[in-house]
Enzyme design. Sequence first.
Site, PDB file in Angstrom:
ATOM      1  N   GLY A 105      46.032  37.050  46.000  1.00  0.00           N
ATOM      2  CA  GLY A 105      46.601  36.392  44.823  1.00  0.00           C
ATOM      3  C   GLY A 105      45.547  35.417  44.352  1.00  0.00           C
ATOM      4  O   GLY A 105      44.378  35.779  44.232  1.00  0.00           O
ATOM      5  N   GLU A 106      45.930  34.191  44.151  1.00  0.00           N
ATOM      6  CA  GLU A 106      44.974  33.161  43.747  1.00  0.00           C
ATOM      7  C   GLU A 106      45.025  32.056  44.798  1.00  0.00           C
ATOM      8  O   GLU A 106      46.027  31.352  44.907  1.00  0.00           O
ATOM      9  CB  GLU A 106      45.350  32.656  42.352  1.00  0.00           C
ATOM     10  CG  GLU A 106      44.337  31.734  41.730  1.00  0.00           C
ATOM     11  CD  GLU A 106      42.929  32.322  41.695  1.00  0.00           C
ATOM     12  OE1 GLU A 106      42.771  33.481  41.258  1.00  0.00           O
ATOM     13  OE2 GLU A 106      41.990  31.640  42.124  1.00  0.00           O
ATOM     14  N   SER A 107      43.938  31.917  45.557  1.00  0.00           N
ATOM     15  CA  SER A 107      43.971  31.006  46.707  1.00  0.00           C
ATOM     16  C   SER A 107      44.232  29.554  46.295  1.00  0.00           C
ATOM     17  O   SER A 107      44.928  28.827  47.017  1.00  0.00           O
ATOM     18  CB  SER A 107      42.677  31.109  47.516  1.00  0.00           C
ATOM     19  OG  SER A 107      41.553  30.862  46.699  1.00  0.00           O
TER      20      SER A 107
ATOM     21  N   CYS B 194      42.249  39.085  51.189  1.00  0.00           N
ATOM     22  CA  CYS B 194      41.670  38.555  49.963  1.00  0.00           C
ATOM     23  C   CYS B 194      41.919  37.044  49.830  1.00  0.00           C
ATOM     24  O   CYS B 194      41.356  36.277  50.598  1.00  0.00           O
ATOM     25  CB  CYS B 194      42.162  39.372  48.781  1.00  0.00           C
ATOM     26  SG  CYS B 194      41.006  39.319  47.413  1.00  0.00           S
TER      27      CYS B 194
ATOM     28  N   ARG C 213      33.958  32.803  47.417  1.00  0.00           N
ATOM     29  CA  ARG C 213      34.953  33.405  46.514  1.00  0.00           C
ATOM     30  C   ARG C 213      34.285  34.235  45.430  1.00  0.00           C
ATOM     31  O   ARG C 213      33.137  34.001  45.085  1.00  0.00           O
ATOM     32  CB  ARG C 213      35.789  32.300  45.851  1.00  0.00           C
ATOM     33  CG  ARG C 213      36.625  31.533  46.847  1.00  0.00           C
ATOM     34  CD  ARG C 213      37.377  30.406  46.161  1.00  0.00           C
ATOM     35  NE  ARG C 213      38.337  30.909  45.175  1.00  0.00           N
ATOM     36  CZ  ARG C 213      38.904  30.151  44.247  1.00  0.00           C
ATOM     37  NH1 ARG C 213      38.608  28.877  44.149  1.00  0.00           N
ATOM     38  NH2 ARG C 213      39.767  30.682  43.408  1.00  0.00           N
TER      39      ARG C 213
ATOM     40  N   ILE D 249      39.452  43.238  44.587  1.00  0.00           N
ATOM     41  CA  ILE D 249      39.836  42.617  43.311  1.00  0.00           C
ATOM     42  C   ILE D 249      39.357  41.164  43.330  1.00  0.00           C
ATOM     43  O   ILE D 249      39.892  40.352  44.077  1.00  0.00           O
ATOM     44  CB  ILE D 249      41.367  42.662  43.105  1.00  0.00           C
ATOM     45  CG1 ILE D 249      41.898  44.099  43.216  1.00  0.00           C
ATOM     46  CG2 ILE D 249      41.743  42.058  41.737  1.00  0.00           C
ATOM     47  CD1 ILE D 249      43.419  44.214  43.233  1.00  0.00           C
ATOM     48  N   ARG D 250      38.344  40.879  42.546  1.00  0.00           N
ATOM     49  CA  ARG D 250      37.738  39.528  42.543  1.00  0.00           C
ATOM     50  C   ARG D 250      37.680  38.991  43.984  1.00  0.00           C
ATOM     51  O   ARG D 250      38.135  37.902  44.307  1.00  0.00           O
ATOM     52  CB  ARG D 250      38.524  38.582  41.626  1.00  0.00           C
ATOM     53  CG  ARG D 250      38.399  38.985  40.157  1.00  0.00           C
ATOM     54  CD  ARG D 250      39.148  38.059  39.208  1.00  0.00           C
ATOM     55  NE  ARG D 250      40.548  37.970  39.530  1.00  0.00           N
ATOM     56  CZ  ARG D 250      41.143  36.906  40.052  1.00  0.00           C
ATOM     57  NH1 ARG D 250      40.452  35.819  40.294  1.00  0.00           N
ATOM     58  NH2 ARG D 250      42.424  36.917  40.317  1.00  0.00           N
TER      59      ARG D 250
ATOM     60  N   HIS E 249      42.204  44.772  49.718  1.00  0.00           N
ATOM     61  CA  HIS E 249      43.675  44.842  49.693  1.00  0.00           C
ATOM     62  C   HIS E 249      44.191  46.127  50.339  1.00  0.00           C
ATOM     63  O   HIS E 249      44.495  47.088  49.617  1.00  0.00           O
ATOM     64  CB  HIS E 249      44.166  44.824  48.240  1.00  0.00           C
ATOM     65  CG  HIS E 249      44.081  43.505  47.576  1.00  0.00           C
ATOM     66  ND1 HIS E 249      45.125  42.603  47.542  1.00  0.00           N
ATOM     67  CD2 HIS E 249      43.065  42.920  46.905  1.00  0.00           C
ATOM     68  CE1 HIS E 249      44.762  41.526  46.885  1.00  0.00           C
ATOM     69  NE2 HIS E 249      43.511  41.699  46.482  1.00  0.00           N
TER      70      HIS E 249
ATOM     71  N   GLU F 258      47.030  46.732  51.424  1.00  0.00           N
ATOM     72  CA  GLU F 258      48.445  46.959  51.067  1.00  0.00           C
ATOM     73  C   GLU F 258      48.583  47.668  49.721  1.00  0.00           C
ATOM     74  O   GLU F 258      49.674  48.121  49.381  1.00  0.00           O
ATOM     75  CB  GLU F 258      49.201  45.615  51.074  1.00  0.00           C
ATOM     76  CG  GLU F 258      49.030  44.723  49.852  1.00  0.00           C
ATOM     77  CD  GLU F 258      47.664  44.040  49.764  1.00  0.00           C
ATOM     78  OE1 GLU F 258      46.796  44.264  50.631  1.00  0.00           O
ATOM     79  OE2 GLU F 258      47.465  43.283  48.783  1.00  0.00           O
TER      80      GLU F 258
HETATM   81  N1  GLN Z   1      39.614  35.498  43.530  1.00  0.00           N
HETATM   82  C1  GLN Z   1      40.813  35.119  44.228  1.00  0.00           C
HETATM   83  C2  GLN Z   1      40.667  33.753  44.874  1.00  0.00           C
HETATM   84  O1  GLN Z   1      39.613  33.190  44.886  1.00  0.00           O
HETATM   85  C3  GLN Z   1      41.187  36.146  45.272  1.00  0.00           C
HETATM   86  C4  GLN Z   1      41.511  37.456  44.604  1.00  0.00           C
HETATM   87  C5  GLN Z   1      42.506  38.298  45.325  1.00  0.00           C
HETATM   88  O2  GLN Z   1      43.238  37.844  46.209  1.00  0.00           O
HETATM   89  N2  GLN Z   1      42.570  39.535  44.918  1.00  0.00           N
HETATM   90  O3  GLN Z   1      41.612  33.234  45.362  1.00  0.00           O
END
Ligand code: GLN
Length: 195
Positions: free
Chosen positions: A47-49, A79, A106, A134-135, A170, A172
């Site tokens: 997600g977004e840390s 992630c 990151r 993903i990113r 990921h 999952e």
């Molecule tokens: N870029 C996100 C972060 O820095 C991580 C991306 C992800 O969990 N797919 O939190």
Amino acid sequence: MAKIGVLALQGAIKEHIQQIELLGHEAVTVKTSDNLCGIDGLILPGGESTTIGKMLERNDMVEPIKAMAQQGTPMFGTCAGLILLAKKIKDFKTPHLGLMDVEVERNSFGRQVDSFEVPLSIPSIGDELTAVFIRAPHIVSIGEHVEILATYEERIVLARDGQFLGCSFHPELTDDVRILEFFIGMVNEFIKVPR
Ligand code: GLN
């Protein structure tokens, strides 16, 4: 049957829950520290840390999760979850949970390609695992007890530090459950230890 908690503050939550149930285990949605009670392992999703980290603080969950880690509870970060577990985050002063002995960077696979999929061979797990990035972060350095399980383009993307498993991608988001099975193996080892 193991009871696996999935931190459910933000991110790819339901996919983890589905995979846990597919393997015949019980998935527990963890939104508060009370939900941590009685779980045998904890998954921290992608997600977004920064967002998840803030919510952990706001919900007073940082210390309870650290206390569970102190008791040996296995934890698996995918992630953003890996970023939450890491002891160090490159270019950031403070970690979130600061539990797993790795430093992560990151968004380290370039900005033009936000997401991509590659087949990975992971010696201790299997061949042709589809890794969805993903990113994604990667692990830039590891402590002495950390075991590197997979690399991609010479970057560490899956590692184990005793009770902690951290993954850049990921698992999952595919229908391949082998990495989750590996984590459940860690949980089963923990369940067998008399407490
Ligand atoms: N870029 C996100 C972060 O820095 C991580 C991306 C992800 O969990 N797919 O939190």
